[in-house]
Scaffold this motif. Structure first.
Motif, PDB file in Angstrom:
ATOM      1  N   ASP A  60       0.837  -1.197   0.000  1.00  0.00           N
ATOM      2  CA  ASP A  60       0.000   0.000   0.000  1.00  0.00           C
ATOM      3  C   ASP A  60       0.880   1.259   0.000  1.00  0.00           C
ATOM      4  OD1 ASP A  60      -1.885  -1.931   0.279  1.00  0.00           O
ATOM      5  OD2 ASP A  60      -2.881  -1.042   2.013  1.00  0.00           O
ATOM      6  N   ASP A  61       0.279   2.381  -0.318  1.00  0.00           N
ATOM      7  CA  ASP A  61       0.948   3.690  -0.311  1.00  0.00           C
ATOM      8  C   ASP A  61       2.140   3.731  -1.258  1.00  0.00           C
ATOM      9  OD1 ASP A  61      -0.847   4.511   1.724  1.00  0.00           O
ATOM     10  OD2 ASP A  61       0.422   3.569   3.242  1.00  0.00           O
ATOM     11  N   PRO A  97      10.985   2.341   3.690  1.00  0.00           N
ATOM     12  CA  PRO A  97      11.273   3.217   4.827  1.00  0.00           C
ATOM     13  C   PRO A  97      12.767   3.212   5.158  1.00  0.00           C
ATOM     14  CG  PRO A  97       9.390   1.808   5.305  1.00  0.00           C
ATOM     15  CD  PRO A  97       9.980   1.309   4.021  1.00  0.00           C
ATOM     16  N   ASN A  98      13.322   4.393   5.446  1.00  0.00           N
ATOM     17  CA  ASN A  98      14.763   4.464   5.725  1.00  0.00           C
ATOM     18  C   ASN A  98      15.074   4.401   7.215  1.00  0.00           C
ATOM     19  OD1 ASN A  98      14.150   6.981   6.694  1.00  0.00           O
ATOM     20  ND2 ASN A  98      15.348   8.127   5.191  1.00  0.00           N
ATOM     21  N   GLY A  99      14.043   4.269   8.057  1.00  0.00           N
ATOM     22  CA  GLY A  99      14.266   4.141   9.493  1.00  0.00           C
ATOM     23  C   GLY A  99      14.011   5.420  10.272  1.00  0.00           C
ATOM     24  N   ALA A 100      14.033   6.564   9.578  1.00  0.00           N
ATOM     25  CA  ALA A 100      13.813   7.842  10.275  1.00  0.00           C
ATOM     26  C   ALA A 100      12.335   8.006  10.621  1.00  0.00           C
ATOM     27  CB  ALA A 100      14.277   9.000   9.393  1.00  0.00           C
ATOM     28  N   ILE A 101      12.040   8.846  11.624  1.00  0.00           N
ATOM     29  CA  ILE A 101      10.640   9.082  11.998  1.00  0.00           C
ATOM     30  C   ILE A 101      10.051  10.220  11.149  1.00  0.00           C
ATOM     31  CG2 ILE A 101      10.841   8.265  14.374  1.00  0.00           C
ATOM     32  CD1 ILE A 101      11.108  11.242  15.193  1.00  0.00           C
ATOM     33  N   ARG A 102       8.718  10.305  11.160  1.00  0.00           N
ATOM     34  CA  ARG A 102       8.032  11.416  10.500  1.00  0.00           C
ATOM     35  C   ARG A 102       8.375  12.713  11.239  1.00  0.00           C
ATOM     36  NH1 ARG A 102       4.478   7.110  10.131  1.00  0.00           N
ATOM     37  NH2 ARG A 102       3.323   6.873   8.187  1.00  0.00           N
ATOM     38  N   SER A 103       8.343  13.820  10.510  1.00  0.00           N
ATOM     39  CA  SER A 103       8.611  15.109  11.135  1.00  0.00           C
ATOM     40  C   SER A 103       7.660  16.156  10.586  1.00  0.00           C
ATOM     41  CB  SER A 103      10.054  15.526  10.835  1.00  0.00           C
ATOM     42  OG  SER A 103      10.256  16.870  11.203  1.00  0.00           O
ATOM     43  N   TYR A 105       8.607  18.946   9.813  1.00  0.00           N
ATOM     44  CA  TYR A 105       9.428  19.711   8.879  1.00  0.00           C
ATOM     45  C   TYR A 105       9.896  18.816   7.731  1.00  0.00           C
ATOM     46  CZ  TYR A 105       9.649  22.759  12.959  1.00  0.00           C
ATOM     47  OH  TYR A 105       9.317  23.540  14.028  1.00  0.00           O
ATOM     48  N   GLU A 106      10.278  19.479   6.643  1.00  0.00           N
ATOM     49  CA  GLU A 106      10.863  18.737   5.523  1.00  0.00           C
ATOM     50  C   GLU A 106      12.192  18.129   5.981  1.00  0.00           C
ATOM     51  OE1 GLU A 106      10.789  20.332   1.260  1.00  0.00           O
ATOM     52  OE2 GLU A 106      12.872  20.613   1.855  1.00  0.00           O
ATOM     53  N   GLN A 107      12.466  16.891   5.550  1.00  0.00           N
ATOM     54  CA  GLN A 107      13.717  16.236   5.940  1.00  0.00           C
ATOM     55  C   GLN A 107      14.544  15.907   4.702  1.00  0.00           C
ATOM     56  OE1 GLN A 107      13.302  13.382   9.489  1.00  0.00           O
ATOM     57  NE2 GLN A 107      11.346  13.136   8.484  1.00  0.00           N
ATOM     58  N   THR A 108      15.838  16.141   4.782  1.00  0.00           N
ATOM     59  CA  THR A 108      16.737  15.812   3.675  1.00  0.00           C
ATOM     60  C   THR A 108      17.725  14.747   4.150  1.00  0.00           C
ATOM     61  OG1 THR A 108      16.544  18.004   2.730  1.00  0.00           O
ATOM     62  CG2 THR A 108      18.465  16.730   2.073  1.00  0.00           C
ATOM     63  N   ARG A 135      20.879  11.684  -2.749  1.00  0.00           N
ATOM     64  CA  ARG A 135      20.291  12.578  -1.759  1.00  0.00           C
ATOM     65  C   ARG A 135      18.802  12.706  -2.074  1.00  0.00           C
ATOM     66  NH1 ARG A 135      21.881  17.920   0.583  1.00  0.00           N
ATOM     67  NH2 ARG A 135      24.011  17.469  -0.037  1.00  0.00           N
ATOM     68  N   TYR A 136      17.940  12.748  -1.080  1.00  0.00           N
ATOM     69  CA  TYR A 136      16.516  12.909  -1.319  1.00  0.00           C
ATOM     70  C   TYR A 136      15.849  13.639  -0.168  1.00  0.00           C
ATOM     71  CZ  TYR A 136      16.355   8.675   1.547  1.00  0.00           C
ATOM     72  OH  TYR A 136      16.536   7.774   2.553  1.00  0.00           O
ATOM     73  N   THR A 137      14.684  14.206  -0.480  1.00  0.00           N
ATOM     74  CA  THR A 137      13.973  15.042   0.483  1.00  0.00           C
ATOM     75  C   THR A 137      12.591  14.455   0.735  1.00  0.00           C
ATOM     76  OG1 THR A 137      15.169  16.973  -0.278  1.00  0.00           O
ATOM     77  CG2 THR A 137      13.118  17.390   0.882  1.00  0.00           C
ATOM     78  N   VAL A 138      12.143  14.513   1.986  1.00  0.00           N
ATOM     79  CA  VAL A 138      10.826  13.983   2.344  1.00  0.00           C
ATOM     80  C   VAL A 138       9.957  15.120   2.884  1.00  0.00           C
ATOM     81  CG1 VAL A 138       9.608  12.424   3.930  1.00  0.00           C
ATOM     82  CG2 VAL A 138      11.708  11.677   2.809  1.00  0.00           C
ATOM     83  N   ALA A 139       8.722  15.208   2.381  1.00  0.00           N
ATOM     84  CA  ALA A 139       7.808  16.295   2.743  1.00  0.00           C
ATOM     85  C   ALA A 139       7.388  16.184   4.214  1.00  0.00           C
ATOM     86  CB  ALA A 139       6.583  16.251   1.842  1.00  0.00           C
ATOM     87  N   PRO A 140       6.932  17.295   4.833  1.00  0.00           N
ATOM     88  CA  PRO A 140       6.503  17.267   6.231  1.00  0.00           C
ATOM     89  C   PRO A 140       5.418  16.223   6.486  1.00  0.00           C
ATOM     90  CG  PRO A 140       6.633  19.522   5.438  1.00  0.00           C
ATOM     91  CD  PRO A 140       6.851  18.636   4.253  1.00  0.00           C
ATOM     92  N   ASN A 141       5.500  15.560   7.628  1.00  0.00           N
ATOM     93  CA  ASN A 141       4.517  14.575   8.115  1.00  0.00           C
ATOM     94  C   ASN A 141       4.433  13.288   7.282  1.00  0.00           C
ATOM     95  OD1 ASN A 141       3.697  16.338  10.253  1.00  0.00           O
ATOM     96  ND2 ASN A 141       2.550  17.508   8.713  1.00  0.00           N
ATOM     97  N   GLN A 142       5.318  13.147   6.311  1.00  0.00           N
ATOM     98  CA  GLN A 142       5.326  11.924   5.505  1.00  0.00           C
ATOM     99  C   GLN A 142       6.329  10.929   6.094  1.00  0.00           C
ATOM    100  OE1 GLN A 142       3.281  11.401   2.673  1.00  0.00           O
ATOM    101  NE2 GLN A 142       2.360  13.215   3.597  1.00  0.00           N
ATOM    102  N   LEU A 143       6.024   9.634   5.920  1.00  0.00           N
ATOM    103  CA  LEU A 143       6.969   8.611   6.366  1.00  0.00           C
ATOM    104  C   LEU A 143       8.229   8.717   5.495  1.00  0.00           C
ATOM    105  CD1 LEU A 143       7.558   6.018   8.048  1.00  0.00           C
ATOM    106  CD2 LEU A 143       6.692   4.745   6.083  1.00  0.00           C
ATOM    107  N   PRO A 144       9.404   8.883   6.094  1.00  0.00           N
ATOM    108  CA  PRO A 144      10.625   8.967   5.280  1.00  0.00           C
ATOM    109  C   PRO A 144      10.906   7.656   4.538  1.00  0.00           C
ATOM    110  CG  PRO A 144      11.009   9.893   7.447  1.00  0.00           C
ATOM    111  CD  PRO A 144       9.696   9.154   7.516  1.00  0.00           C
TER     112      PRO A 144
END
Lengths: 450, 82
Positions: A60-61, A97-103, A105-108, A135-144
């Protein structure tokens, strides 16, 4: 009332007869009345069987999608020798998933550096095969997740079974598989001995596997900060496995199987692509990312029990597995399915599987920046506490006496603890579980030459 | 309940247990199948490893998503899903 009692007694008697075995005459009568193709003998002696199947797996997703094909050829010699070969090819695409938590803020995220840090430039070598190294960026509140994840795998398996003496069989085999960043080789040998009129079968098997991982990014320094220099190009682990089993026929329509297995895995178990979040203990926001680290040894043991019970042409299949490993994971698996004949040539088999596991000792979704870094740490959801359900429907049909079509549709759902109200700051409202939900569709074709 | 009645209850429970297990002992004498009774056990639908391709796909999925593995056979994975 007397009639009722005798009726109940008759039913109980019939059930007892069913459980404790039926008379030869009843068995013959049943064989004569068997009308479904799956009631026929499974014996393939003197035949060649070609089997090809395709799996489409979608999480899913828009997470991982796998397309896997498997083609096998088995020769069942009249002497009892069996030679089989299998080729598997699969492709994997999607986001993992790369293991990081949702934030909020945008995460790079940046990969480890393959070259020296000179001036302000990062020595990033994006891989053309996979975005796992870019290198990649993840939008706010999204699962990295790393969206550029893609790979393919080729796997070969060859096995031979020799009848040695009366009721004794030796099986040997080997397997090799290769991905862009991973390779695996294994060799196995097992003995099986039929005893007491083939009502008991004892088996003993040994397997050796050697896995090599060559991450696209190079091997990151475990527990160091994201983007730090790599410490090598490849790592290895070796796995020794042992399985001891007994299969027992209880009645002419009921059998059970019991296995004990032990595995000792030594070497590099860390996932080189997974990172771990250290958070600000006041706000709960990500503060720092480090590479995860797992122990160099993992011992696994499990006890597996299965049973098959026939009632008419229907067969009930049930199994249970208890699992424990040295990382502190305990798991139970329960599965049940019901084979039901359809017409003269087909069957359907609805199934249900339930699985639950405890977390590994070193699993944590995140840690506070003020906590001393433990020797091992991982946020991989596979090592978290969760439970999972599988709902499946299998079906098959003999199109001719030689050609068989089969397939399955499966839905897999993991459920875990999503929110921790005691977490600091915004983390109390952050979804911390990133388990999987997936759908699998399988179709296969089998042809038998006699 | 007095100690003696408690002991009697225990004794009764033990006897009931023995009585309950007696039919099982009887069943043990009939364990297995004679050669002429093996038609059901020989059926395709009664084989323990039916549909090996589906089984292999399922094992691969579970191996890549769960911490536990093995049981039915060896616990190696042969894939980089770690």
């Amino acid at each position: 009332m007397q009639l009722n009692r005798s009726g109940i007694a008759a039913v109980l008697g019939a059930l007892a007869g069913t459980l404790l075995g039926s008379s030869p005459a009843a068995a013959e009568a049943e064989a004569a009345s068997a009308t479904n193709a799956y009631d026929q003998s499974a014996s393939e002696v003197g035949s060649v069987v070609a089997d090809t199947a395709l799996l489409v797996y979608q999480e899913d997703d828009h997470r991982v999608r796998a397309i896997e094909s498997e083609t096998g050829l088995t020769w069942n010699a009249p002497s009892g020798m069996i030679v089989s070969g299998k080729f598997t090819y699969d492709t994997l695409t999607g986001a993992t998933p790369n293991g990081a938590i949702r934030s909020r803020y945008e995460q790079t995220f940046v990969p480890p550096r393959k070259t020296r840090f000179i001036g302000g430039g990062l020595g990033i070598n994006p891989d053309t095969h996979t975005g796992a190294s870019g290198r990649y960026t993840v939008a706010p509140n999204q699962l990295p997740v790393d969206k550029g994840f893609k790979d393919h795998r080729e796997a070969y398996d060859l096995g031979v079974t020799f009848p040695l003496a009366d009721g004794l069989k030796l099986s040997v085999g080997g397997a090799a598989s290769s991905e862009t960043d991973f390779s695996s080789y294994s060799a196995r040998a097992s003995l099986a001995k039929d005893m007491w009129g083939k009502n008991t079968t004892l088996s003993l098997g040994f397997n050796y596997e050697r896995d090599g991982v060559r991450p696209f990014t190079g091997v990151p320094r475990a527990l160091s900060y994201m983007g730090d220099r790599i410490v090598g190009g490849a790592k290895v682990k070796q796995i020794y496995s042992l399985v001891v089993g007994v299969t027992q026929v209880l009645t002419p329509r009921w059998l059970i199987q019991l296995n004990y297995s032990y595995g000792d895995s030594r070497g590099y178990h860390t996932d080189p692509y997974k990172i771990f979040t250290l958070v600000d203990v006041d706000t709960g926001d990500p503060f720092f990312y480090i590479y995860e680290k797992r122990p160099d040894r993992r011992e696994r043991s499990s006890i597996y029990g299965a049973t098959k019970f026939a009632l008419g042409s229907a067969v009930t299949d049930a199994s249970v597995r208890w699992y424990h490993d040295s990382w502190g994971v305990n798991a139970m698996t329960y599965a049940v399915s019901e084979h039901a004949p359809v017409g003269h040539a087909g069957y359907v088999e609805p199934g249900l599987r339930f699985y639950r596991q405890t977390a590994a000792r070193f699993f944590a979704p995140y840690l506070g920046i003020d906590v001393p870094t433990p020797p091992f740490v991982s946020a991989d959801s596979r090592l978290s506490r969760f439970r999972a359900w599988t709902f499946s429907l299998k079906a098959g049909a003999h199109l001719t006496s030689r050609l068989e079509l089969y397939g399955a549709a499966e839905r897999y759902v993991q459920e875990g603890r999503r929110f921790d109200r005691s977490a600091p700051g915004v983390l109390a409202q952050t979804d911390l579980f990133n388990g999987t939900r997936s759908t699998s569709l399988i179709s296969g074709l089998r042809y038998t030459w006699r | 309940m007095s100690p003696s009645s408690c002991g009697r209850a225990k004794h009764l429970r033990r006897r009931l247990l023995v009585l309950a297990l007696l039919p099982l002992l009887g069943a043990c004498a009939h364990i297995g199948a004679q050669p002429w009774e093996r038609d059901v056990l020989a059926r395709k639908s009664m084989q323990l490893a039916r549909e090996p391709a589906i089984m292999a796909f399922d094992e691969h999925t579970y191996f890549s998503k769960e911490a536990a593995s093995g049981g039915r056979s060896f616990d190696g994975g042969g894939c980089g899903c770690n």
